[in-house]
Design a protein around this motif. Structure first.
Motif, PDB file in Angstrom:
ATOM      1  N   MET A 167       0.184   2.261  -8.409  1.00 32.86           N
ATOM      2  CA  MET A 167       0.902   3.450  -7.252  1.00 32.86           C
ATOM      3  C   MET A 167       2.726   2.970  -7.639  1.00 32.86           C
ATOM      4  N   PRO A 168       3.593   3.909  -7.337  1.00 31.80           N
ATOM      5  CA  PRO A 168       5.018   3.213  -7.598  1.00 31.80           C
ATOM      6  C   PRO A 168       5.643   2.605  -6.846  1.00 31.80           C
ATOM      7  N   GLN A 169       5.112   2.253  -5.698  1.00 31.76           N
ATOM      8  CA  GLN A 169       5.785   1.696  -4.606  1.00 31.76           C
ATOM      9  C   GLN A 169       5.401   0.474  -4.441  1.00 31.76           C
ATOM     10  N   PRO A 170       6.423  -0.815  -4.768  1.00 28.05           N
ATOM     11  CA  PRO A 170       5.405  -2.302  -4.392  1.00 28.05           C
ATOM     12  C   PRO A 170       4.897  -1.670  -2.617  1.00 28.05           C
ATOM     13  N   VAL A 171       3.784  -3.141  -2.863  1.00 26.58           N
ATOM     14  CA  VAL A 171       2.706  -2.854  -2.082  1.00 26.58           C
ATOM     15  C   VAL A 171       2.703  -4.103  -1.025  1.00 26.58           C
ATOM     16  N   ILE A 172       2.521  -3.853  -0.260  1.00 26.09           N
ATOM     17  CA  ILE A 172       2.770  -6.197   0.589  1.00 26.09           C
ATOM     18  C   ILE A 172       1.717  -5.705   1.520  1.00 26.09           C
ATOM     19  N   ALA A 173       1.033  -6.776   1.420  1.00 29.70           N
ATOM     20  CA  ALA A 173       0.021  -7.298   2.904  1.00 29.70           C
ATOM     21  C   ALA A 173       0.908  -7.951   3.535  1.00 29.70           C
ATOM     22  N   GLN A 174       0.473  -7.870   4.633  1.00 30.64           N
ATOM     23  CA  GLN A 174       1.479  -8.515   6.559  1.00 30.64           C
ATOM     24  C   GLN A 174       0.031  -8.484   6.498  1.00 30.64           C
ATOM     25  N   VAL A 175      -0.814 -10.487   6.488  1.00 32.96           N
ATOM     26  CA  VAL A 175      -1.771 -10.741   7.064  1.00 32.96           C
ATOM     27  C   VAL A 175      -1.954 -11.358   8.181  1.00 32.96           C
ATOM     28  N   HIS A 176      -3.036 -11.595   9.255  1.00 34.18           N
ATOM     29  CA  HIS A 176      -2.896 -12.500   9.756  1.00 34.18           C
ATOM     30  C   HIS A 176      -4.001 -13.081  10.186  1.00 34.18           C
ATOM     31  N   GLY A 177      -4.919 -13.456  10.871  1.00 36.30           N
ATOM     32  CA  GLY A 177      -6.030 -13.643  10.794  1.00 36.30           C
ATOM     33  C   GLY A 177      -6.742 -14.948   9.555  1.00 36.30           C
ATOM     34  N   ILE A 178      -8.032 -13.732   9.239  1.00 35.31           N
ATOM     35  CA  ILE A 178      -8.193 -13.706   7.933  1.00 35.31           C
ATOM     36  C   ILE A 178      -7.894 -12.376   7.228  1.00 35.31           C
ATOM     37  N   ALA A 179      -8.337 -13.186   6.295  1.00 35.30           N
ATOM     38  CA  ALA A 179      -8.888 -12.559   4.876  1.00 35.30           C
ATOM     39  C   ALA A 179      -9.660 -12.583   4.237  1.00 35.30           C
ATOM     40  N   THR A 180     -11.298 -12.233   4.154  1.00 34.20           N
ATOM     41  CA  THR A 180     -12.261 -12.586   3.583  1.00 34.20           C
ATOM     42  C   THR A 180     -13.134 -11.852   2.499  1.00 34.20           C
ATOM     43  N   ALA A 181     -13.417 -12.248   1.572  1.00 37.52           N
ATOM     44  CA  ALA A 181     -14.204 -11.390   0.597  1.00 37.52           C
ATOM     45  C   ALA A 181     -13.759 -10.164  -0.138  1.00 37.52           C
ATOM     46  N   ALA A 182     -13.851  -9.181  -0.098  1.00 44.29           N
ATOM     47  CA  ALA A 182     -12.978  -8.221  -0.357  1.00 44.29           C
ATOM     48  C   ALA A 182     -11.285  -8.112   0.949  1.00 44.29           C
ATOM     49  N   GLY A 183     -11.618  -9.081   1.882  1.00 45.37           N
ATOM     50  CA  GLY A 183     -10.347  -8.935   2.651  1.00 45.37           C
ATOM     51  C   GLY A 183      -9.414  -9.505   1.762  1.00 45.37           C
ATOM     52  N   CYS A 184     -10.117 -11.181   0.717  1.00 46.66           N
ATOM     53  CA  CYS A 184      -8.802 -11.238   0.271  1.00 46.66           C
ATOM     54  C   CYS A 184      -8.792 -10.743  -1.057  1.00 46.66           C
ATOM     55  N   GLN A 185      -9.291 -10.200  -1.440  1.00 42.36           N
ATOM     56  CA  GLN A 185      -9.191  -8.977  -2.550  1.00 42.36           C
ATOM     57  C   GLN A 185      -7.960  -8.247  -2.452  1.00 42.36           C
ATOM     58  N   LEU A 186      -8.442  -8.080  -0.646  1.00 36.62           N
ATOM     59  CA  LEU A 186      -7.072  -6.579  -1.131  1.00 36.62           C
ATOM     60  C   LEU A 186      -6.000  -7.857  -1.086  1.00 36.62           C
ATOM     61  N   VAL A 187      -5.532  -8.724  -0.301  1.00 38.67           N
ATOM     62  CA  VAL A 187      -4.853  -9.293  -0.292  1.00 38.67           C
ATOM     63  C   VAL A 187      -4.306  -9.282  -1.612  1.00 38.67           C
ATOM     64  N   ALA A 188      -4.749  -9.851  -2.722  1.00 37.63           N
ATOM     65  CA  ALA A 188      -4.402 -10.405  -4.319  1.00 37.63           C
ATOM     66  C   ALA A 188      -4.090  -9.123  -5.051  1.00 37.63           C
ATOM     67  N   ALA A 189      -4.935  -7.627  -4.831  1.00 37.60           N
ATOM     68  CA  ALA A 189      -4.869  -6.614  -4.988  1.00 37.60           C
ATOM     69  C   ALA A 189      -3.214  -5.835  -4.678  1.00 37.60           C
ATOM     70  N   CYS A 190      -2.725  -6.758  -3.642  1.00 37.63           N
ATOM     71  CA  CYS A 190      -1.251  -6.063  -3.572  1.00 37.63           C
ATOM     72  C   CYS A 190      -0.487  -7.048  -4.554  1.00 37.63           C
TER      73      CYS A 190
END
Length: 261
Positions: free
Chosen positions: A95-118
């Motif tokens: 994406m040309p835009q910077p992407v920021i993950a706004q994380v609350h609760g838990i981010a596990t497995a592919a959810g943690c992957q989503l955070v790392a990919a942002c």
């Protein structure tokens, strides 16, 4: 009910995972919905920064394991889940835009992957992160791809082999998230940061993001070669010419959205 919600204000866009009853699990349908939004957003030059967040008590608990639990697994269906999820994660970097993950609760497995990919991440101080697949016999091999690139080999291997939850403070120390804030300030702090980024040239943000990912895994000599050529190309763009002129003339620049490129 829409699986993913999209809102926009000024130059910012919010993608909200909207399946709180399944802890925002990344089903094949959810992945497709996210991808469809990303495909649209990347064409929007008026949107400069994107925030990804989740409705309900958690950010994202990973894949929807119900899609793997049938008595006779459909190999083609399982392959589609992982291939399309990988494509979606790569789209975040493309994406040309910077992407920021706004994380609350838990981010596990592919959810943690989503955070790392942002590109960037902000977490509330009670958030927790894990790649716990090893505990159910399904090693988090796709989450490890962005994870190891963000936090390094030793820490990634520890998370992958142990499956243990790490705190927001540990995630910040590891480099998985950039900032940790009180839960009541999570949305405000994330939006404020996004607004700060959105004041810059949209072209320059996108150009710089592409250059960053193009050089990050190169050998140092090749990285310098790529970066130097990128500087040449960037310096010839209208926004760079405007920015340099504005700096020398001690005025605020007017980026391409407000003038002809």
């Amino acid at each position: 009910m829409a699986l993913v919600l999209f809102e926009e204000k000024n130059a910012l866009g919010w993608l909200t995972l909207n399946q709180p009853e399944s802890r925002n699990a990344l089903s094949l349908e959810m992945i497709g919905a996210i991808q469809a939004h990303l495909n649209h957003i990347k064409t929007r030059s008026d949107l400069k920064v994107i925030i990804i967040r989740g409705n309900g008590p958690v950010f994202c608990a990973g894949h929807n394991l119900k899609e793997f639990s049938i008595a006779t697994p459909d190999v083609g269906h399982i392959r589609r889940i992982f291939l399309q999820c990988s494509e979606m994660m790569l789209s975040l970097q493309q994406m040309p835009q910077p992407v920021i993950a706004q994380v609350h609760g838990i981010a596990t497995a592919a959810g943690c992957q989503l955070v790392a990919a942002c590109d960037l991440a902000v977490a509330e101080n009670g958030a927790r992160f894990a790649t716990p697949g090893v505990r159910i016999g399904l090693f988090c091999t796709t989450p490890m791809v962005p994870l190891v690139r963000v936090i390094g080999r030793r820490r990634a291997m520890e998370m992958l082999l142990s499956g243990r939850m790490i705190s927001a403070a540990e995630a910040e120390a590891y480099g998985l998230v950039n900032r940790v804030v009180p839960p009541e300030r999570l949305a405000e702090e994330t939006e404020t940061w996004a607004c700060e980024l959105s004041q810059f040239s949209g072209f320059t943000l996108g150009f710089g993001k592409r250059a960053f990912y193009a050089q990050v895994d190169l050998a140092e000599t090749d990285a310098y070669r790529h970066a130097a050529e990128s500087m040449v190309v960037n310096s010839l763009d209208g926004d760079a010419r405007e920015g340099i002129s504005a700096f020398l003339e001690k005025r605020s620049p007017v980026w391409a959205q407000g003038r002809d490129r």
